[in-house]
Design a protein around this motif. Structure first.
Motif, PDB file in Angstrom:
ATOM      1  N   CYS A  28       0.883  -1.218  -0.041  1.00 60.68           N
ATOM      2  CA  CYS A  28      -0.008  -0.115   0.195  1.00 60.68           C
ATOM      3  C   CYS A  28       0.803   1.174  -0.060  1.00 60.68           C
ATOM      4  N   GLU A  55      -2.420  -2.109   4.492  1.00 54.92           N
ATOM      5  CA  GLU A  55      -3.022  -0.639   4.405  1.00 54.92           C
ATOM      6  C   GLU A  55      -2.958   0.064   5.878  1.00 54.92           C
ATOM      7  N   LEU A  77      -3.407   0.410  -3.480  1.00 52.78           N
ATOM      8  CA  LEU A  77      -3.129  -0.848  -3.031  1.00 52.78           C
ATOM      9  C   LEU A  77      -2.734  -2.211  -4.079  1.00 52.78           C
ATOM     10  N   PRO A  87      -9.605  -4.232   0.526  1.00 50.04           N
ATOM     11  CA  PRO A  87      -9.129  -4.087   1.935  1.00 50.04           C
ATOM     12  C   PRO A  87      -9.990  -5.143   2.785  1.00 50.04           C
ATOM     13  N   CYS A  91      -9.298  -3.679   7.855  1.00 53.14           N
ATOM     14  CA  CYS A  91      -8.681  -2.357   7.309  1.00 53.14           C
ATOM     15  C   CYS A  91      -9.781  -1.186   6.828  1.00 53.14           C
ATOM     16  N   LEU A  95      -9.465   2.449   8.081  1.00 56.04           N
ATOM     17  CA  LEU A  95      -9.307   3.593   7.062  1.00 56.04           C
ATOM     18  C   LEU A  95     -10.520   4.567   6.906  1.00 56.04           C
TER      19      LEU A  95
END
Length: 133
Positions: A28, A55, A77, A87, A91, A95
């Protein structure tokens, strides 16, 4: 931003992933508006629970280096998959907490560019700090 250049950078970065168990590499790169990059790869552990995804490695560095969601231009990614390697749930939750819901995400797989998405696409009806009210 050039997709081919981003893809090449991700393919180089993926070699740093520590994946002795799954052999599934994730890389990432968070591209900042000031031109800097923050990188992350997945790091596995025999106990699995301490494993951290690429991530979350990158976004942890974002915070550690004093940046925030408004500094981010693009999250790119890469996964060792043949389709869209999106993801994982953990994640996605991390995020959505640390980036803007409309954050642009480019996803690449072992062969090519898989698509452009936003974070809210991956986590609609997300649980955020506003839900704790």
């Amino acid at each position: 931003m050039d997709k081919n250049k981003v893809y090449e950078e991700l393919k180089v970065l993926r070699t740093n992933a520590y994946v002795p168990y799954s052999k599934f590499r994730v890389a990432c790169i968070i591209y900042l508006k000031n031109g800097k990059k923050i990188e992350g790869v997945n790091v596995e552990n025999a106990a699995y629970n301490p494993t951290i995804c690429g991530e979350r490695t990158a976004v942890s560095q974002l915070v550690t280096q004093g940046y925030n969601k408004d500094d981010v231009e693009l999250l790119a990614l890469y996964t060792d998959s043949e389709g869209v390697g999106s993801p994982c749930g953990t994640c996605r939750q991390t995020l959505i907490e640390l980036l803007n819901p409309d954050q642009k995400i480019w996803i690449f797989n072992i062969n090519e560019f898989s698509g452009e998405y936003t974070l809210e696409y991956f986590l609609p009806l997300s649980f955020t700090k506003t839900d704790l009210g």
